[in-house]
Design an enzyme around this catalytic site. Structure first.
Site, short mmCIF file in Angstrom:
data_model
loop_
_atom_site.label_atom_id
_atom_site.label_comp_id
_atom_site.label_asym_id
_atom_site.label_seq_id
_atom_site.Cartn_x
_atom_site.Cartn_y
_atom_site.Cartn_z
CG ASP A 254 2.19 11.91 -2.85
OD1 ASP A 254 2.17 12.85 -2.03
OD2 ASP A 254 1.32 11.79 -3.75
CB ALA A 284 0.02 7.19 2.98
CG ASP A 304 1.08 17.73 5.20
OD1 ASP A 304 -0.05 18.10 5.56
OD2 ASP A 304 1.83 18.44 4.51
CB CYS A 344 -4.70 21.24 5.56
SG CYS A 344 -4.86 19.89 4.42
N1 SAH Z 1 3.85 17.56 3.12
C1 SAH Z 1 3.84 17.99 1.74
C2 SAH Z 1 2.43 18.32 1.25
C3 SAH Z 1 1.46 17.15 1.29
S1 SAH Z 1 0.04 17.40 0.32
C4 SAH Z 1 4.81 19.15 1.57
O1 SAH Z 1 5.35 19.64 2.59
O2 SAH Z 1 5.07 19.56 0.44
C5 SAH Z 1 -0.76 15.89 0.36
C6 SAH Z 1 -0.21 14.82 -0.57
O3 SAH Z 1 -0.88 13.61 -0.26
C7 SAH Z 1 -0.42 15.06 -2.05
O4 SAH Z 1 0.84 15.03 -2.70
C8 SAH Z 1 -1.27 13.87 -2.54
O5 SAH Z 1 -0.85 13.37 -3.80
C9 SAH Z 1 -1.01 12.84 -1.47
N2 SAH Z 1 -2.04 11.84 -1.19
C10 SAH Z 1 -3.38 12.01 -1.12
N3 SAH Z 1 -3.99 10.86 -0.72
C11 SAH Z 1 -3.00 9.94 -0.54
C12 SAH Z 1 -2.97 8.58 -0.11
N4 SAH Z 1 -4.09 7.94 0.22
N5 SAH Z 1 -1.77 7.98 -0.02
C13 SAH Z 1 -0.63 8.62 -0.34
N6 SAH Z 1 -0.60 9.90 -0.74
C14 SAH Z 1 -1.76 10.57 -0.84
#
Ligand code: SAH
Length: 400
Positions: A254, A284, A304, A344
């Protein structure tokens, strides 16, 4: 008791069709006699062009969505008792969750989907977190708080009125505050027997991604022995579900340092040794690129990301980002592995998203099979008359 007469808006001819189908919005262009002097959020009655009462709701004189319907019953007064009845109805739908001793966190009010436009309420054990996005619901806040207390008897009600969507309605982004009772900021919950702590004060959304509960559970049957990549992990949800079900190794990624620290704590909370797993803070996409060109492979890859398309205009760009991400996910998947890919973005439909995953596979010259497909769980009801109330698409795919 008779209700004092409300201001009346009259629709143009034939502009009541969506409403008759059950859609709870009336657009400003459908109204023959707009009332610019009414305060944002005031209660109104709506009549058709022939002068027949058709709905009661709240009005905003400056927004495209002019009226959000609360009831079609001309005898209903909009007060705490009315809201309590709606909450009771929403509660009945969630009886299967309420009966489940292994789950005490779920959405209790899903806005329009529960006939309460402009508000979501999430339950974290005995704490309710409320998020109000419209001027009409804002005016009803005291009655709503009273109704929630009566029906659900929480120990605390937290108001998280910090969403950007409020600006459209002329509402301020507020600081989080208590509307009732008291709670520490970290609330302990259980989801299908998994243990989490939820930061109801500053966590993303209302603190936890409750909309993935059933998908986290569905993943568990694939997990035994698997090497798992949980990209966009937030506080670790999918990875912990996999770990408890016997995954061999979990990598959580994350971009936020605090959420990764929180994920690490929650591994321990569930009897998983954080030292035996990997936690990475960073982009990511960048990690996926790195692994794709190396030889690190995973049996399960979970993607996600946050919504790439927040508006219809952002859709083409979002689809490119999803395709790129899905391709990267497939490239780091071991042969026969499982890709769990989520979107989403409200502006991307299930059809768009499956086509997107298919295109990603095609570009890699690989077939892709859908194993399971999900949208929302039972605590996120969507009106069939208002499909735009849905946003989540999750595909479990095999890439042989
Ligand atoms: N699957 C998780 C929810 C994911 S929400 C659950 O079940 O609880 C999306 C997440 O992606 C957030 O925590 C945000 O901080 C992260 N995020 C957003 N852009 C990102 C990136 N480019 N690389 C890594 N993480 C990222």
């Amino acid at each position: 008791m008779t209700t004092p007469a409300l201001p009346v808006l009259t629709l143009k001819a034939h502009r009541d069709e969506a409403l008759m189908r059950g859609h709870p919005w009336i657009f400003s262009r459908a109204i023959r006699d707009p009332k610019p002097t009414l305060a944002p959020g005031e209660l109104v009655d709506v009549q058709d062009a022939a002068g027949t009462f058709i709905a009661r709701g709240y009005y905003h004189p400056q927004t495209d969505i002019a009226v959000r319907v609360l009831t079609r019953d001309p005898a209903a007064s909009i007060d705490a008792a009315f809201l309590a009845q709606r909450i009771q109805q929403a509660r009945a739908l969630r009886a299967p969750l309420e009966r489940d001793p292994r789950t005490d966190a779920y959405r209790v009010i899903n806005a329009e989907g529960d006939f309460l436009p402009g508000v979501i309420v999430d339950r974290y054990a005995d704490v309710l977190v409320v998020q109000i996005s419209t001027a009409g619901m804002e005016r009803l806040t005291p009655a709503l708080v009273e109704a929630l207390r009566t029906v659900l008897e929480p120990t605390a009600i937290v108001l998280r009125n910090d969403v950007n969507a409020r600006a459209r309605e002329g509402l301020a982004r507020e600081r989080t505050r208590l509307a009732w009772g008291d709670t520490p900021p970290l609330v302990a919950i259980q989801e299908n027997g998994l243990r989490f702590t939820v930061d109801v004060w500053t966590g993303q959304k209302t603190g936890f991604f409750l909309d993935q509960r059933d998908k986290r559970q569905a993943l568990q049957k694939y997990a035994p022995g698997a090497r798992v990549l949980n990209a966009f992990s937030y506080t670790g949800g999918f990875g912990i579900a996999a770990g408890v079900a016997g995954a061999a190794h979990i990598t959580s990624v994350d971009q936020s340092g605090p959420v990764i620290a929180h994920a690490r704590d929650q591994f321990a909370l569930n009897g998983l040794d954080p030292a035996a797993h990997e936690f990475l803070v960073g982009d990511a996409f960048a990690y996926l690129e790195k692994w794709a060109t190396g030889d690190e492979r995973f049996d399960i890859v979970i993607l996600d990301p946050p919504a790439f398309a927040k508006t219809l205009q952002a859709r083409p760009q979002a689809l490119r980002a999803y395709r790129r991400l899905n391709m990267l996910g497939m490239r780091v998947l071991a042969p026969g592995g499982l890709l769990v890919t989520c979107s989403c973005s409200g502006a991307v439909s299930m059809d768009d998203f499956s086509a997107n995953v298919q295109e990603a596979a095609q570009r890699l010259g690989r077939p892709v099979q859908s194993a399971e497909t999900f949208t929302h769980g039972l605590d996120h009801p969507v009106l069939l008359a208002m499909p735009e109330g849905g946003y989540l698409k999750v595909l479990f795919c095999r890439v042989p």
